[in-house]
Design a protein around this motif. Structure first.
Motif, PDB file in Angstrom:
ATOM      1  N   ARG A 120      48.953  42.965  39.075  1.00 32.05           N
ATOM      2  CA  ARG A 120      50.167  42.833  39.882  1.00 32.05           C
ATOM      3  C   ARG A 120      51.239  42.249  38.976  1.00 32.05           C
ATOM      4  O   ARG A 120      51.090  41.136  38.478  1.00 32.05           O
TER       5      ARG A 120
ATOM      6  N   VAL B 104      47.624  38.569  47.084  1.00 34.48           N
ATOM      7  CA  VAL B 104      47.057  38.192  45.777  1.00 34.48           C
ATOM      8  C   VAL B 104      45.774  37.376  45.981  1.00 34.48           C
ATOM      9  O   VAL B 104      45.754  36.416  46.746  1.00 34.48           O
TER      10      VAL B 104
ATOM     11  N   ALA C  20      47.287  38.461  39.943  1.00 31.52           N
ATOM     12  CA  ALA C  20      48.649  38.338  39.420  1.00 31.52           C
ATOM     13  C   ALA C  20      48.617  37.374  38.246  1.00 31.52           C
ATOM     14  O   ALA C  20      48.285  36.199  38.420  1.00 31.52           O
TER      15      ALA C  20
ATOM     16  N   VAL D 169      58.357  41.755  41.256  1.00 33.87           N
ATOM     17  CA  VAL D 169      58.215  41.451  42.684  1.00 33.87           C
ATOM     18  C   VAL D 169      59.596  41.331  43.326  1.00 33.87           C
ATOM     19  O   VAL D 169      60.472  40.616  42.833  1.00 33.87           O
TER      20      VAL D 169
ATOM     21  N   LEU E  78      53.622  38.920  47.680  1.00 30.20           N
ATOM     22  CA  LEU E  78      52.444  38.419  46.968  1.00 30.20           C
ATOM     23  C   LEU E  78      51.360  37.899  47.920  1.00 30.20           C
ATOM     24  O   LEU E  78      50.394  37.270  47.487  1.00 30.20           O
TER      25      LEU E  78
ATOM     26  N   VAL F  66      43.307  41.907  43.846  1.00 29.71           N
ATOM     27  CA  VAL F  66      44.642  41.746  43.263  1.00 29.71           C
ATOM     28  C   VAL F  66      44.686  40.474  42.411  1.00 29.71           C
ATOM     29  O   VAL F  66      44.421  39.377  42.903  1.00 29.71           O
TER      30      VAL F  66
END
Ligand code: SF4
Lengths: 532, 196
Positions: B84, B98, B74, B89, B95, B72
């Motif tokens: 992401r 992540v 972000a 969100v 999160l 993942v």
């Protein structure tokens, strides 16, 4: 000053940073990108862990002072027990001395260091003498930022306010970062009583919470514990492997077990290093990232602020931030310097301004400047008594030199003995980044406590005789040597009320052979392998 | 009397004697030399951070391996897509999985090796702590000489949240043994990439 130069003597330089036994393959923490050793944050500049042999002969952790209601704390008794645990005592002493050395190196790296200290001291003096208007300005700014502002006269009111905020939100769990103010308020204890779960997220503070002990140091709360102690606490409370005392394993275990609490907490709380009147900001200086998680994950965020934390304007952070971490850790700045000013979208932000004796202290002519304190702990790290007796021996929220001068303002009787736990060497005053005349205030407290009959008559008589020399560190040391009344081993000398060693009624039977400074010098030289 | 009134009244009654004017704070000469990029990198490395130049075509070259190993990513920067979307969100705790977060710094500070973020750069503030690793884009032209200069910038008075990161999350609360990734990111890598 001669006292400082003795203290400044370098100790033996070891080359390894981390004991090979505890370094994990591939770990990036020990060395930087260029391969150089790292010693930032609270990191020690050399390995300080107990000798491997110590693993086999497990030394139980000495506990703190016995608290008996309002009865005067017997710091010497608790210190004796700390000294009777040589592995703990040595590790503690060396660790804090290392922080002190890092602080010296950082301070010497800035030509304007002394000017910064003077500026910080003046800014604080100004703010404190106009604290009413700066608090009003702070409140107005915070409200304009959409923050709920509360005022608490004392610790109990702080706890009730936070409890009420929690209740209004149906909140049952709270994650928090380290805050000496909440320690003062007995916050965790109160919240446990009303069924709210508090999770400390700072590693050192979490260790102390799990071991049901107070923090022993304001920057490194579990500095009196060895990794063996931590392994024992974590095995008992977190279910870790009791035989694994690898520091990486222990820290990772805390991270892994804390993360779910962070993700599910109803509320988050931080303390406050600086509160800026102009902008209504709360500033925290931390290394772990836990304050930022506390402030940025839960829907409800609460900041507890001691009213003396105010500074007028943001630009003055350019003075204080440069001083704080260098004084505390020897790093130019903490890993995180966070400025919380307003709520995130869809969340609520509360600030609680707490007095708890501060406004009264402002009226104490000889002691009000202790309110300038920015809680860097440099005075503790440099104090020979503190380093050798451990923070818990003081039986108070604040230990070490700063504790000696503020604890009696909370409870004169209970903390009446603490101002005597000092060798009066003045080193604390020399390192204080906001130039508090700490050792002079310690002496002033002795006088106050004697005049108000908080100390026994015998000691009072000796006070008069000793007063002149005690007030002057150099003369004091000379007198100690001449009177041949210092004790053979420093720690007994240091932790015993100097007035006892002064008088006829000796606490120690054997004839003292050398003074603290002579002893200290000899021990140092032995360690560094240098010739005298 | 409310606590507020009582506290303010006591403070007024106990005002210390003497004049305590606010001092004039001079602008101190920066401790760093003129090569701010080099000084910044030097200090950041000492604080446990990493720094890399954008080498030619691929600004993400130095962290390519880390990005490829990540499940993942972000990203809060237009230079990298990630997988992401921070803007959508619902709550910060989402999160927690992540691996790598990528954000752009408002500015850097050569004296300390710090970078500044506000809620605008982070989109979701918590991503800078919940992620396992943080990759920071910094325009070499955005490096200020010292902390004092930083605090003259307007961001601190304007942002709901402003934070200086100096290297990764760290602790040495047990025996002084330094560990990166206490509660926050395990590494922080600054890529010197000019703004688009
Ligand atoms: S009294 Fe001074 S040296 Fe001690 S903790 Fe406070 S600011 Fe630091």
């Amino acid at each position: 000053m001669s006292s400082a130069s003795d203290e400044l003597r370098p100790r033996g330089a070891e080359e390894r940073l981390v004991n090979p036994e505890v370094a994990k393959a591939g770990d990036e923490s020990e060395r930087g990108q260029d391969g150089g050793r790292l010693a930032h944050a609270e990191g020690a500049s050399r390995p300080l862990s107990a000798e491997p042999a110590a693993r086999r002969e497990r030394e139980p952790q000495p506990r703190g002072a016995k608290i008996r209601g309002d009865r005067p704390i017997d710091q010497a008794e608790a210190a004796e027990r700390f000294l009777a645990a040589p592995l703990h005592q040595k590790a503690h002493d060396e660790r804090l001395w290392d922080l002190r050395k890092k602080r010296d190196a950082a301070a010497h790296g800035i030509p304007e260091w002394e000017e910064l200290r003077e500026l910080a001291s003046q800014i604080k003096a100004h703010t404190l003498s106009n604290l009413d208007t700066y608090l009003e300005q702070f409140e107005a700014a915070a409200k304009a930022n959409g923050v709920h502002v509360h005022w608490a006269a004392d610790g109990a009111e702080h706890n009730r306010i936070v409890h009420a905020i929690m209740r209004d939100h149906g909140a049952r769990t709270l994650i928090k970062s380290k805050s000496m103010l909440t320690e003062e308020c007995g916050f965790r204890h109160y919240m446990a009583g009303v069924g709210i779960e508090i999770i400390e997220t700072d590693l050192g503070e979490r260790i102390q919470q799990l071991d049901a002990e107070e923090p022993s140091h304001i920057v490194v709360p579990a500095v009196h514990k060895t990794r063996l102690d931590v392994a024992e606490v974590f095995a008992r409370t977190l279910g870790t492997d009791p035989d694994n005392d690898d520091v990486h394993y222990l820290a990772e275990s805390q991270r892994e077990t804390t993360r779910p609490h962070i993700l599910s907490a109803d509320a988050g709380m931080t303390g406050c290093n600086f509160a800026v009147a102009e902008t209504g900001s709360v500033v925290t200086c931390t290394n772990e990232g836990n304050a930022d998680l506390s402030g940025n994950v839960p829907k409800l965020q609460i900041h507890s602020i001691g009213i003396e934390k105010l500074i007028p304007r943001i630009e003055y952070l350019g003075v204080f931030i440069r001083l704080l971490s260098r004084s505390a850790l020897g790093s130019p700045i903490t890993q995180y310097t966070s400025h919380f000013r307003g709520p995130r979208a869809g969340t609520e932000m509360h600030m609680v301004l707490v007095d708890n004796g501060r406004s009264a202290r402002l009226g104490m002519e000889e002691f009000w400047t202790s309110l300038k304190c920015i809680r860097c702990a440099a005075c503790m790290n440099t104090c020979p008594v503190y380093r050798r007796s451990g923070g818990l021996s003081y039986g108070a929220t604040y230990a070490g030199p700063i504790g000696l001068i503020i604890d009696p303002t909370y409870n004169k009787r209970k903390y009446s003995t603490l101002p005597f736990s000092s060798t009066m060497n003045g080193s604390c005053t020399n390192v204080c980044p906001v130039k508090i005349n700490i050792h002079e205030q310690i002496f002033a407290w002795r006088k106050v406590l004697a005049e108000e009959h908080y100390i026994p008559a015998l000691k009072q008589g000796m006070m008069k005789a000793a007063g002149a020399v005690l007030a002057r560190p150099a003369a004091y040391r000379a007198a100690i040597g001449a009177a041949d009344s210092a004790l053979k081993v420093l720690p007994r000398f240091a932790v015993y009320n100097p007035l006892n060693t002064w008088g006829k009624k000796r606490e120690m039977p054997e004839a003292p052979r050398e003074t603290f400074h002579a002893w200290y010098k000899r021990e140092r030289l032995k360690k560094t392998g240098q010739d005298a | 009397m409310s606590a507020r009134e009582a506290i303010l009244a006591t403070l007024r009654a106990n005002r210390p004697a003497g004049a305590h004017p606010l001092p004039e704070v001079p602008l101190f000469t920066p401790l760093v030399g003129p090569d701010l990029v080099a000084e910044f990198g030097e200090r950041l490395k000492r604080m446990g951070g990493r720094v890399a130049d954008a080498d030619g075509g691929d600004p993400f070259g130095p962290v390519r391996e880390r990005l490829q190993g990540a499940r993942v990513v972000a990203s809060a920067v237009p230079e990298y897509a990630g997988n992401r979307d921070l803007a959508s969100v619902m709550q910060p705790g989402d999160l927690a999985d992540v691996d790598v977060a990528i954000v752009r710094a408002v500015f850097g500070i050569a004296e300390t090796g710090s970078v500044l973020f506000t809620e605008r750069q982070l989109v979701v503030n918590a991503v800078a702590y919940l992620a396992q690793h943080l990759v920071v884009l910094l325009d070499p032209a955005d490096i200020l000489p010292n902390v004092q200069a930083a605090y003259l910038r307007p961001e601190f008075g304007q942002s709901a949240y402003a934070v200086l990161h100096t290297g990764p999350s760290a602790t040495a609360d047990i025996e002084g043994v330094l560990i990166h990734g206490a509660q926050g990111v395990r590494s922080l890598t600054v890529l010197l990439v000019p703004r688009p």
